[in-house]
Motif scaffolding. Sequence first.
Motif, PDB file in Angstrom:
ATOM      1  N   LEU A  58    -110.069  -0.896 -43.141  1.00 50.11           N
ATOM      2  CA  LEU A  58    -108.747  -1.511 -42.978  1.00 50.11           C
ATOM      3  C   LEU A  58    -108.442  -1.746 -41.503  1.00 50.11           C
ATOM      4  O   LEU A  58    -107.958  -2.808 -41.111  1.00 50.11           O
ATOM      5  CB  LEU A  58    -107.669  -0.622 -43.593  1.00 50.11           C
ATOM      6  CG  LEU A  58    -107.530  -0.654 -45.111  1.00 50.11           C
ATOM      7  CD1 LEU A  58    -106.433   0.284 -45.545  1.00 50.11           C
ATOM      8  CD2 LEU A  58    -107.224  -2.068 -45.581  1.00 50.11           C
ATOM      9  N   LEU A 303    -111.437  -6.674 -48.759  1.00 49.19           N
ATOM     10  CA  LEU A 303    -112.056  -5.344 -48.846  1.00 49.19           C
ATOM     11  C   LEU A 303    -113.525  -5.454 -49.243  1.00 49.19           C
ATOM     12  O   LEU A 303    -114.384  -4.806 -48.641  1.00 49.19           O
ATOM     13  CB  LEU A 303    -111.302  -4.482 -49.862  1.00 49.19           C
ATOM     14  CG  LEU A 303    -109.948  -3.964 -49.389  1.00 49.19           C
ATOM     15  CD1 LEU A 303    -109.278  -3.162 -50.478  1.00 49.19           C
ATOM     16  CD2 LEU A 303    -110.120  -3.111 -48.149  1.00 49.19           C
ATOM     17  N   THR A 307    -116.646  -4.402 -46.994  1.00 49.23           N
ATOM     18  CA  THR A 307    -117.517  -3.327 -47.461  1.00 49.23           C
ATOM     19  C   THR A 307    -118.977  -3.769 -47.433  1.00 49.23           C
ATOM     20  O   THR A 307    -119.849  -3.015 -46.986  1.00 49.23           O
ATOM     21  CB  THR A 307    -117.137  -2.915 -48.896  1.00 49.23           C
ATOM     22  OG1 THR A 307    -115.750  -2.728 -48.951  1.00 49.23           O
ATOM     23  CG2 THR A 307    -117.853  -1.648 -49.301  1.00 49.23           C
TER      24      THR A 307
END
Lengths: 350, 381
Positions: A58, A303, A307
Amino acid sequence: MSINTPALNGKSLKRRSSYTDTNLLLIITIAVFIVMYVCAVVFLKKGFTKPQMFFNILNENASLLVLSCGMTLVMITGGIDISVGQVTSLVCMACAVHLEQNGGNVFTSILLALGIGLAFGIVQGFLVAYLEFQPFIVTLAGLFFAKGLTTIISSDRISVTNEAFVKLCRYEVTIPFLGSVNKKGIFIPAYVEIGVVVALVLVVLLFCMLRWTKLGRNFYAVGGNNQSANMLGINVKLTKFLAHVLCGLCAGIGGYLFFLHACSGSPLHAQGAEMNAIASSIIGGTLLSGGVGNIAGTLFGVLSLSTIKMIVTSLGFDDPWWTNITVALMLCIFLLVQSVILSRKNKTKK
Amino acid sequence: MSTNEKAISSSNSVKSFFAKIVRNQLFIPIAALLLLIIFNFAADIILHADTSFFKIVLEPSSTGNMVLSGNLITIIDNASELALLAIGMTLVTSASGGQDISVGATIAIAGSTILRIVKGYSPDISGAKFAAVIIGAFLLSVIVSALFGAFNGALVAYFKIQPMVATLILFTAGRSIAAWINNNDNISINDTRFGYFGNFIPGIPVPTPVFITIICIIVIALVLKFTNLRLYSQAVGINASSSRLNGINPKTIKLLSFIILGICVAVCGLIKVSRTSSITYAVIANNIEMDAILAVALGGNNLGGGKFNMTASVLGAYVIQFLTTTLFRMKVSSSAISAYKAIVVILLIIMSSPFIRKWLADRKNRRLAAKAGSNVRKEVA
């Protein structure tokens, strides 16, 4: 019996079409993210088991998240904005010069960032919505304009030493009850940077705006079908214009968040960020043809994209070209999925 | 009375002659070229008090052979890649209604492929063998970039993804793939013969890229003259579904246009790597996609597909290079040049936009109507 059959058929058709829309794409995205993260935790272990790893994702991608949200808004109305990455770079450079060489303070630098973003949004929105140019060409010109302007301001990297700003950069919001125990047995709480808080607040705001306000519904209507939206009495041009203005504003905010994270200005900042933002939106289930999309999907798109970048890096492929190839591959796969879903949807309509 | 009428008719014919010229698609690039020449001429006389800009001299180069040098030669030489790209980009624009923004990255791939093959051979092999190596490497790079073109084309034609988004994939990944082909090594070829394609062949005073470009332009002119490519791609660009009903397969035509662009890109790649005998993956052919699109737009072609004029596009490419050289001469730094070009793009799009054209046509109609009205009133009086 014979009366019941068409009704049943209608019901099953309806259910299928609702799955082929936003929901299916959103479910795919969330599933991809969860599967990827779980795989990383199980097979890679290197730090992925610590909660801080998640928050680091984040921290590093707060600005990308905001940029992607703006991109999603424009893409829902059927447009695209590829200037956001270079606008981010321009904002960083302008704010750095403002803080370092012109003796500005933090507050005016925030205003400057918002102003640059708004200016790009308004000009591009006007050209796209009212003069009816192709959004891609207009924003490509915007991209090169911002790129040139950044190097005109300064072609060197400028680090910021302004005390108040550095304090703001270093400010960490600790998260209660989450953290890891280090080797000495001391509990270290997980933290996020202040940019993440801003980004998440913005995500919630935009999510509510798209879902429950008139303007948000107008975005979907305009993207879904221009003409019928016009016939419903929606001001199509104004709606497109506002989407671009909001996207520009998001680029300004995202640029400032990038600035907060990097604490410096450089022409090399945020290279290819527009690509990542478009990829995140597409992975998050926003259709390029417009009319379908979701901010929650975009959140998961960002996200999963970050990732997979993290996984590629920790597998030992640290050359930056590998992340580029992975992002492109992922974008390609999701584009193909979208295309297949769209063609199936058209078939069911017929 | 009769003389009056004659005067009116002659003034009308002059007017219509000018209108014809202005309406011609070649008007914009030629006018821009003249404007740039006049500007440079004026700047020369005012700032330097001579006309050094247009001077072409025959002088010995660093390798010792006599070559032509001067700004005009440099412009024609440097515009070669752009002209080649403009050929392919015009076809893609016409058939698919969008532009390929991955050309810069694909040039990097093509160049990297050529260097990968050529680097394995020592510089002391004989001329015939070296020619065979170069031809082999070039053919391989043609196949590779045609394949990448086909990838873009398939995404556009068969999966119906907007061209600019489909090519965004290679725009991001292309330079990385180019680096990956050579394991990110910085390769430089020491053989001077490798530099012939981008510089000068000994004994010939004109840069080789000029010849390559002329050959390619002749080839594409013959193709457009003797095949149905022009008709088919325009038909597909104007209305894909009605051209399908007329027996043209729009998917094949779109795919073909991207493959042709891929071949043009391979030729550009050869010229680019031959110029420096080396490659820098992040920088080679940087921002060239913008220039190629600008060349097509400057040629007055509709960026939304349909009718095209190849001559205007190629001329547009030379105008862009002229503009770049002029900006360099005005001491604009190379990285800041994109900002000025962006302004030119925006102005061009504004001029050629349907909105402005409609506005102008409306104004003209209103004026004509007013004239007709006043004539009627005169007659009544």
